[in-house]
Design an enzyme around this catalytic site. Sequence first.
Site, PDB file in Angstrom:
ATOM      1  N   ASP A  64       0.817  -1.211   0.000  1.00  0.00           N
ATOM      2  CA  ASP A  64       0.000   0.000   0.000  1.00  0.00           C
ATOM      3  C   ASP A  64       0.852   1.264   0.000  1.00  0.00           C
ATOM      4  OD1 ASP A  64      -2.598   1.247   0.055  1.00  0.00           O
ATOM      5  OD2 ASP A  64      -2.189   1.780   2.140  1.00  0.00           O
ATOM      6  N   ASP A  67       2.390   2.345  -3.996  1.00  0.00           N
ATOM      7  CA  ASP A  67       1.709   2.908  -5.172  1.00  0.00           C
ATOM      8  C   ASP A  67       1.984   4.395  -5.345  1.00  0.00           C
ATOM      9  OD1 ASP A  67       0.137   3.598  -2.984  1.00  0.00           O
ATOM     10  OD2 ASP A  67      -1.721   2.787  -3.803  1.00  0.00           O
ATOM     11  N   ASP A  85      -7.008   4.945  -4.902  1.00  0.00           N
ATOM     12  CA  ASP A  85      -6.290   4.489  -3.712  1.00  0.00           C
ATOM     13  C   ASP A  85      -7.142   4.683  -2.464  1.00  0.00           C
ATOM     14  OD1 ASP A  85      -3.988   3.535  -2.238  1.00  0.00           O
ATOM     15  OD2 ASP A  85      -3.642   5.616  -1.657  1.00  0.00           O
ATOM     16  N   ASP A  89      -8.794   1.704  -0.227  1.00  0.00           N
ATOM     17  CA  ASP A  89      -8.428   1.658   1.195  1.00  0.00           C
ATOM     18  C   ASP A  89      -9.678   1.511   2.059  1.00  0.00           C
ATOM     19  OD1 ASP A  89      -5.713   1.871   0.706  1.00  0.00           O
ATOM     20  OD2 ASP A  89      -5.570   3.972   1.319  1.00  0.00           O
TER      21      ASP A  89
END
Length: 186
Positions: A64, A67, A85, A89
């Site tokens: 995570d 990116d 993103d 999440d």
Amino acid sequence: MLNNYRENVRGYLETIVRPLADLGVTPNTITLLGLIISLFGAYLFYRGEQFWAAVTLLFGSLIDALDGTLARMTGKTSRFGAFLDSTLDRISDGAVLFGIALGGLVDWRAAFLTFMGAYLVSYERCRAELAGSGKLAIGIAERAERLLILIAFALVGYIGYGVYVVGVLTWTTAFQRMWAAYQRLK
């Protein structure tokens, strides 16, 4: 709070990301891979395998963090990438708590309240920043802290207690952000 230290590990993250950039891997691919890993961690919680779920989430946390680094290194930052993103999440956060609750590792009501607090923390930041508060990345339990707490408790076999701790901390953070937004936007 941990996001304040991101610059300290930037060089390490770039070293990990450089081969991915050379292979043509995109930031959005890394984002999607992070979600898949988190979903697998949620499944492991559902199965009652706390230790392996924690290890999986720890690995997913590293993914995570990559990116955004990959996007900046390759000049592929985009508003959609940031949106994707953030959205994935939220799916990941919900899935992990759902897996813990579905696996009977914590009362579903505690998982639900923790889930609400986690979403509120994210929503408050977004909404306050859109209203003109400036960056509102404050509070004692942003996403990285919440995830690390869950991982730590799961590694020692007490994920249920971890959910309670995260629940209290998310609501504390929500109130911290509410107060900060009030101070900035009144």
